[in-house]
Scaffold this motif. Structure first.
Motif, short mmCIF file in Angstrom:
data_model
loop_
_atom_site.label_atom_id
_atom_site.label_comp_id
_atom_site.label_asym_id
_atom_site.label_seq_id
_atom_site.Cartn_x
_atom_site.Cartn_y
_atom_site.Cartn_z
N PHE A 92 0.80 -1.21 0.00
CA PHE A 92 0.00 0.00 0.00
C PHE A 92 0.84 1.27 0.00
O PHE A 92 0.58 2.18 -0.74
N THR A 93 1.85 1.34 0.82
CA THR A 93 2.55 2.60 1.03
C THR A 93 3.42 3.04 -0.14
O THR A 93 3.76 4.20 -0.22
N GLY A 94 3.76 2.15 -1.03
CA GLY A 94 4.66 2.52 -2.12
C GLY A 94 3.98 2.72 -3.46
O GLY A 94 4.65 2.90 -4.47
N ARG A 95 2.66 2.72 -3.49
CA ARG A 95 1.94 2.78 -4.77
C ARG A 95 1.98 4.20 -5.34
O ARG A 95 1.69 5.17 -4.66
N SER A 96 2.31 4.31 -6.65
CA SER A 96 2.32 5.61 -7.30
C SER A 96 1.52 5.57 -8.60
O SER A 96 1.37 4.52 -9.23
N MET A 97 0.99 6.72 -8.97
CA MET A 97 0.20 6.87 -10.19
C MET A 97 1.10 6.85 -11.41
O MET A 97 2.17 7.44 -11.42
N THR A 98 0.62 6.17 -12.46
CA THR A 98 1.25 6.21 -13.78
C THR A 98 0.17 6.60 -14.79
O THR A 98 -1.02 6.56 -14.47
N ASP B 59 8.38 1.77 -19.16
CA ASP B 59 9.03 3.08 -18.98
C ASP B 59 8.15 4.05 -18.19
O ASP B 59 8.61 5.12 -17.81
N ALA B 60 6.90 3.69 -17.95
CA ALA B 60 5.99 4.58 -17.22
C ALA B 60 6.54 4.85 -15.83
O ALA B 60 6.85 3.94 -15.08
N THR B 61 6.66 6.11 -15.50
CA THR B 61 7.23 6.55 -14.23
C THR B 61 6.12 6.93 -13.27
O THR B 61 5.11 7.50 -13.68
N GLY B 62 6.33 6.64 -11.99
CA GLY B 62 5.38 7.10 -10.97
C GLY B 62 5.37 8.61 -10.92
O GLY B 62 6.42 9.24 -10.78
N ILE B 63 4.19 9.20 -11.07
CA ILE B 63 4.09 10.66 -11.12
C ILE B 63 3.45 11.26 -9.88
O ILE B 63 3.43 12.48 -9.73
N ALA B 64 2.93 10.42 -8.99
CA ALA B 64 2.35 10.88 -7.72
C ALA B 64 2.26 9.69 -6.78
O ALA B 64 1.70 8.66 -7.15
N GLY B 65 2.81 9.81 -5.60
CA GLY B 65 2.81 8.71 -4.64
C GLY B 65 1.60 8.72 -3.73
O GLY B 65 0.75 9.62 -3.79
N GLY B 66 1.51 7.71 -2.87
CA GLY B 66 0.44 7.63 -1.89
C GLY B 66 -0.92 7.32 -2.47
O GLY B 66 -1.94 7.65 -1.89
N MET B 67 -0.95 6.66 -3.63
CA MET B 67 -2.21 6.43 -4.34
C MET B 67 -2.88 5.14 -3.90
O MET B 67 -2.23 4.19 -3.47
N GLY B 68 -4.20 5.09 -4.08
CA GLY B 68 -4.95 3.86 -3.96
C GLY B 68 -4.98 3.17 -5.31
O GLY B 68 -4.59 3.77 -6.32
N ASN C 179 -2.91 6.22 0.38
CA ASN C 179 -2.24 4.91 0.36
C ASN C 179 -3.17 3.73 0.13
O ASN C 179 -2.82 2.60 0.42
N GLY C 180 -4.37 3.98 -0.35
CA GLY C 180 -5.29 2.90 -0.68
C GLY C 180 -6.26 2.52 0.41
O GLY C 180 -7.40 2.24 0.16
N LEU C 181 -5.80 2.47 1.66
CA LEU C 181 -6.66 2.15 2.80
C LEU C 181 -6.38 3.17 3.88
O LEU C 181 -5.32 3.17 4.49
N SER C 182 -7.35 4.07 4.11
CA SER C 182 -7.14 5.14 5.07
C SER C 182 -8.46 5.85 5.31
O SER C 182 -9.36 5.80 4.47
N SER C 183 -8.55 6.53 6.42
CA SER C 183 -9.72 7.38 6.65
C SER C 183 -9.53 8.75 5.98
O SER C 183 -10.44 9.57 6.00
#
Length: 181
Positions: free
Chosen positions: A56-62, A91-100, A121-125
């Motif tokens: 969860f914590t390392g997910r980034s938007m592509t 080659d797609a780079t993570g452009i924003a972190g903390g994503m669901g 981070n995908g699971l959070s209030s």
């Protein structure tokens, strides 16, 4: 307004296609289809990349881009590297972190910017938003726009799938939804 007449139109055609740009055993794991946006004659298909051991914590938007009239031709898809568009989805780079794994991206006319909304981070209030001048970024730092209060009602409740519904809002308003167990 009766939205059912729009959704149930006889002009609506639904088809299913498997998006071939998914790697669940590689590092980072990659998939596309978390969100989609039509802009400037193109369709932007958002996905996520996540390190295998940081679910969860390392997910980034592509993001991928394709002309709207070629969306079913996967050879026409291009992937944002952070500097340019590439034919190779790896080659797609993570452009924003903390994503669901699920999120929304839309143009917010009152901001004159694109807005991405997700559950932190995908699971959070916490439901977060970030903005960008272009569908591919650069994206601002996340800002908490809503904190779900249901956890106070019962232990063990978790939240996911935070999204904004810009098309249903008046200028300056943002309708946000989320799911919980």
């Amino acid at each position: 307004r009766d939205w059912s007449s729009d959704v149930c139109s006889s002009d609506l055609k639904i088809s299913h296609r498997k998006i071939p740009f998914t790697e669940l055993s590689a590092q980072p794991r990659r998939l596309f289809g978390s969100a989609a946006l039509a802009a400037d004659g193109s369709i932007y298909i958002y996905g996520v990349a996540e390190p295998k051991n940081h679910f969860f914590t390392g997910r980034s938007m592509t993001v991928a881009r394709v002309r709207a009239d070629a969306i079913e031709d996967f050879s026409q898809w291009r992937f944002w590297t952070g500097e340019s568009w590439s034919e190779n989805f790896r080659d797609a780079t993570g452009i924003a972190g903390g994503m669901g794994a699920e999120f929304s991206v839309a143009f917010a006319p009152w901001l004159r910017r694109y807005i991405a909304v997700t559950t932190e981070n995908g699971l959070s209030s916490k439901i977060t938003a970030r903005t960008a001048p272009n569908p591919w970024g650069p994206w601002s730092a996340p800002r908490v726009i809503h904190t779900c209060t249901e956890p106070a009602m019962k232990p063990g409740i978790f939240f996911y799938a935070g999204k904004a519904h810009v098309s249903l809002c008046a200028d300056g308003e943002l309708l946000v939804s989320h799911a919980f167990n």
